[in-house]
Design an enzyme around this catalytic site. Structure first.
Site, PDB file in Angstrom:
ATOM      1  CD  GLU A  45      -2.737  -0.706   2.695  1.00  0.00           C
ATOM      2  OE1 GLU A  45      -3.740  -1.377   2.828  1.00  0.00           O
ATOM      3  OE2 GLU A  45      -2.285   0.014   3.596  1.00  0.00           O
ATOM      4  CG  HIS A  50      -4.960  -0.099   6.370  1.00  0.00           C
ATOM      5  ND1 HIS A  50      -4.596  -0.817   5.276  1.00  0.00           N
ATOM      6  CD2 HIS A  50      -5.996  -0.762   6.927  1.00  0.00           C
ATOM      7  CE1 HIS A  50      -5.375  -1.872   5.170  1.00  0.00           C
ATOM      8  NE2 HIS A  50      -6.232  -1.854   6.161  1.00  0.00           N
TER       9      HIS A  50
END
Ligand code: SF4
Ligand code: SF4
Lengths: 510, 305
Positions: free
Chosen positions: B216, B255
């Site tokens: 990510e 996140h």
């Protein structure tokens, strides 16, 4: 909003005995006059904003006379940078600066430690000229001599070595006490006499530790590069009171143009959301908002999220997609969306990818429940990749069809009712008397309802039900809606939303 | 072989009497994990599914001898103390499930683990699964789905997203590619073991032939992986997907780790670093699985020929 404004940060520094310029944060002319009487002239006026580079953007002014100061204050208080108006101005005495340095402590994900960074020439970051850094061991803390060693290696000597190391040493204590993600003082001024004074200060607080610091008054504990929008505040309040699963929402595009390119996005799980958004972007769409409901949220939470997403005018489609193979019960998501879409009488197309646990049932619920609304809604499961789903949405989007905001007002509860975790479940017993199957009782997997005198009533201790025994799965309401007499109303308030929508409809949100 | 967990390792559950702890202990037992007991202060002497509950980790260690792994289900604010207790009592691997662990607490656990030669996965992780051997945490959800979605094989899966750990494994399973172990490293900005550290474990694992990674934006993990490959520490083939192409700087995508800060951790730089190190970076999940299948075919072919 886990960032602190300069004036808040400086107040903390001062509590630790760090020198800051004399001054005060103000927002009226009268306060300015009083303050000038106290600290005299010349002064610097600093608009309180989170952005960097305030000087270049004109948010910092210098004044040698009272007239100049007054003009600067009224200028600043009318100033808007980006989307944000300056609401407060920090007015401080001017400091005679001999030299400027930079010091900061950040958390380095690679070293998995706090790292102290110092640069003798000002300018932030380790990349700055002559910059030095040192890893801090959280078990040992930061000793004063370590700071002395470090800044001496960058050429600081004499009285400055004492004053600077004293200031920097305190930064780590502040970081720990306030659970800061980062603390930066840029610049630190060294005066002719060798005093070290903090001229600016940036502190970010760890979102997960905000609960330890109620005194900071942080309203939305999330890392934004700007204050939260009104809709984000409404969303945050939903999340703050409801620990069941995660709900995270923010707006990416604030004034959505009616161009058919903007999509209301509803993800589940960080990674899955991200690659679902990537799929939309690949099809040439813009994401209007980010939203994540995951971690096994009840249908009520998914419903509220959908209502908030659908408070954005002009979106051309609704895309819900997570990782695709979720272990959370997908029927919760399906029911939450169904309630929201029915209420809205949704017109724009929606593609819902509900892969994972109980996906077949979830897709069936969507299909069966939403056939009556104007919108085309398609449901997909784990074997349908997000790229395919994004293409489906593209195929469904109609030129010229945009989401319109409807007023949102809570319906009146029916006469009989009880409190659930975040709302009220109410039943119209008059209608129930003509219902021959009383199927709502069976439809609740959690044994909340029982039959008494021929009508459904609460079967358990009201306290337990309010604490969460009724998980707000909405199964009974939807069962009765389609198979009974529409005799159940579950009322799920979203504080602030109806006022927000009204203002949108009247056209006066800023 | 597999990494981190197999059916022989002795596992303790801290917070076993809580709602989550109880539910996930059931999953772990059913799947074949060797859970020997749990700890919840004040509940010593009770039983959960026939397993003994202790007041302290110390008592558990006294009763069972060396314990290999502890899985933590205590709420975020209590994680720090529970983790310290486990490490001080000689447990070498922790799996920290809860989210919302304050970052300075994580840093403290990191520092202590380093001193004691321990390591940990998480926080904010779904856990670790070695298909048909054992599972730690809540990965797989229910026993039926855990059995269906994960199959044994030679692919090592590393993911920064919990949902994607499952999805990727499922898509690989469907393509006929089983997994040696699938690890959700956790979504926070600082985690116990990062992508390159898990990759090193897979490198040393004879069962693993190929790694599939979901990365990510945010942090420097992918860049560090690229560095480890260039330094020759990792030689097995890797296929990766990086999420967050559409993200803009300064905004966190749920996140905590997925945030671009100070110009670091952006999509482009990660992809460039990985590609230059020879990693196959896919643009879609479908392409990721296709590429994995192609390379796996070549690997198996090479080794046989
Ligand atoms: S299904 Fe509806 S109408 Fe029938 S008894 Fe239940 S609540 Fe009343
Ligand atoms: S009463 Fe039962 S079916 Fe109705 S919302 Fe509550 S838990 Fe769901």
């Amino acid at each position: 909003m886990a960032r602190l404004y300069e004036y808040q940060g400086k107040a903390i520094l001062a509590r630790y005995g760090i020198k800051i310029p004399r001054g005060k944060v103000i927002d009226t002319r009268n306060e300015l006059v009083d303050l000038l009487g106290e600290i005299g002239l010349p002064v610097v006026l600093k608009g309180q904003l989170w952005i960097t580079g305030r000087k270049e953007k004109g948010a910092i002014r210098f004044a040698d006379t009272q007239g100049e100061a007054e003009a600067a204050l009224s200028d600043l208080l009318q100033m808007t940078i980006g989307k944000f108006r300056i609401e407060k101005v920090l007015v401080e005495e001017r400091i005679d600066v001999e030299r400027e340095c930079f010091a900061g402590i950040v958390i380095d994900d690679e070293k998995k430690s706090p790292v102290l960074i110092f640069s003798p020439e000002g300018g932030s970051g380790v990349e700055a000229k002559g910059g030095v850094s040192r890893v801090i061991d959280p078990l040992k803390g930061l000793a004063r001599y370590e700071v002395v060693e470090l800044i001496k290696s960058a050429g600081i000597t004499g009285r400055s070595l004492t004053s600077l190391s004293g200031l920097i040493h305190k930064l780590y204590s502040i970081m720990r006490e306030y659970d800061a993600r980062a603390i930066e003082v840029n610049p630190i001024a060294l005066t002719k006499r060798g005093d070290a004074i903090a001229l600016d200060c940036h502190i970010t607080i760890d979102d997960y530790a905000v609960y330890r610091h109620p005194d900071l008054g942080i309203e939305v504990a999330r890392e934004f590069d700007r204050p939260p929008t009104e809709l984000e505040r409404i969303a945050y309040k939903v999340e703050a009171k409801d620990y069941r699963g995660t709900f995270y929402f923010f707006q990416i595009v604030d004034q959505i143009p009616a161009d058919g390119r903007h999509i209301g996005f509803h993800g589940a799980g960080g990674g899955g959301s991200m690659f679902s958004m990537d799929a939309l972007v690949k099809e040439g769409y813009q994401i209007a908002n980010f939203c994540d409901t995951s971690g096994n949220p009840p249908a009520s939470k998914v419903y509220r999220a959908a209502k908030i997403i659908l408070s954005q005018p002009n979106i051309a489609g609704y895309f819900a997609s997570g990782s695709g193979v979720a272990s959370q019960e997908q029927i919760q998501s399906a029911r939450g969306l169904v309630k929201a879409f029915l209420e809205e009488g949704l017109e724009i197309p929606a593609v819902i990818r509900l892969g994972g646990n109980m996906e077949e049932e979830a897709i069936r619920i969507l299909k069966e429940s939403l056939s009556g609304i104007p919108a085309e809604v398609e449901g997909y499961g784990k074997d349908d990749p997000p790229e395919f789903c994004a293409q489906r949405l593209k195929a469904l989007i109609r030129p010229g069809l945009f989401h319109k905001i409807r007023p949102f007002s809570l319906p009146e509860p029916f006469p009989y009712g009880f409190e659930t975790f975040s709302g009220i479940l109410s039943i119209n017993h008059d209608l129930c008397r003509n219902c021959d199957h009383k199927g709502c009782i069976e439809s609740c997997r959690y044994g909340i309802l029982k039959l008494e005198d021929g009508v459904p009533v609460l079967a358990l201790d009201p306290e337990l039900v309010k604490k969460g025994r009724c998980i707000e799965c909405l199964a009974c309401e939807q069962f009765c809606h389609f198979k009974g007499k529409k005799a159940i109303r579950i009322i799920l308030p979203i504080p602030g939303l109806s006022e927000y929508r009204e203002r949108l409809i009247d056209g006066n949100t800023d | 072989m597999a990494i981190l967990i197999d059916q022989k390792k002795k596992v303790l559950i801290q917070g076993i009497t809580g709602r989550e702890g109880r539910a996930r202990t059931r999953l772990m037992l059913d799947y074949g994990t060797k859970v020997i007991g749990g700890v919840t202060p004040g509940h010593g002497g009770e039983e959960v599914f026939g397993l003994p509950v202790y007041d302290t980790v110390k008592e558990a260690v006294e009763a069972h001898g060396t314990i290999d792994v502890s899985v933590l289900f205590v709420p975020g604010p209590f994680v720090r103390d529970a983790a310290i207790e486990a490490i001080e009592n000689g447990i070498k691997l922790l799996v920290i499930i809860p989210d919302r662990v304050p970052i300075h607490d994580t840093l403290t656990i990191v520092a202590l683990a380093r001193r004691k030669g321990a390591s940990f996965i998480g926080p904010n992780t779904l856990g670790v699964i070695s298909p048909h051997r054992a599972v730690l945490g809540m990965i797989g959800g229910r026993i039926e789905t855990a059995r269906e979605w994960f199959r044994p094989g030679d692919i090592g899966v590393i993911s920064r997203s919990g949902g994607m750990t499952t999805s990727l494994s499922y898509y690989l399973t469907r393509a006929g590619l089983g997994q040696s172990t699938a690890v959700h490293i956790g979504g926070d900005a600082v985690v116990g073991e990062t992508i390159p550290e898990i990759a090193l474990r897979f490198e040393a694992d004879p069962q693993t032939r190929l790694m599939v990674i979901f990365g990510e934006i945010g942090t420097t993990q992918e860049e560090n992986l690229a560095q480890a490959i260039r330094a020759g520490k990792i030689t097995k083939p890797i296929v990766a997907y990086i999420g967050g192409r559409g993200a803009k700087a300064g905004t966190r995508f749920s996140h905590a780790g997925a945030i671009i800060e100070g110009g670091r951790g952006g999509y482009e730089s990660k992809v460039a670093a990985l590609r230059s190190a020879g990693v196959h970076v896919a643009q879609t999940i479908t392409e990721l699985v296709e590429t994995a299948r192609r390379i796996h075919g070549m690997e198996v072919g090479n080794n046989q020929g």
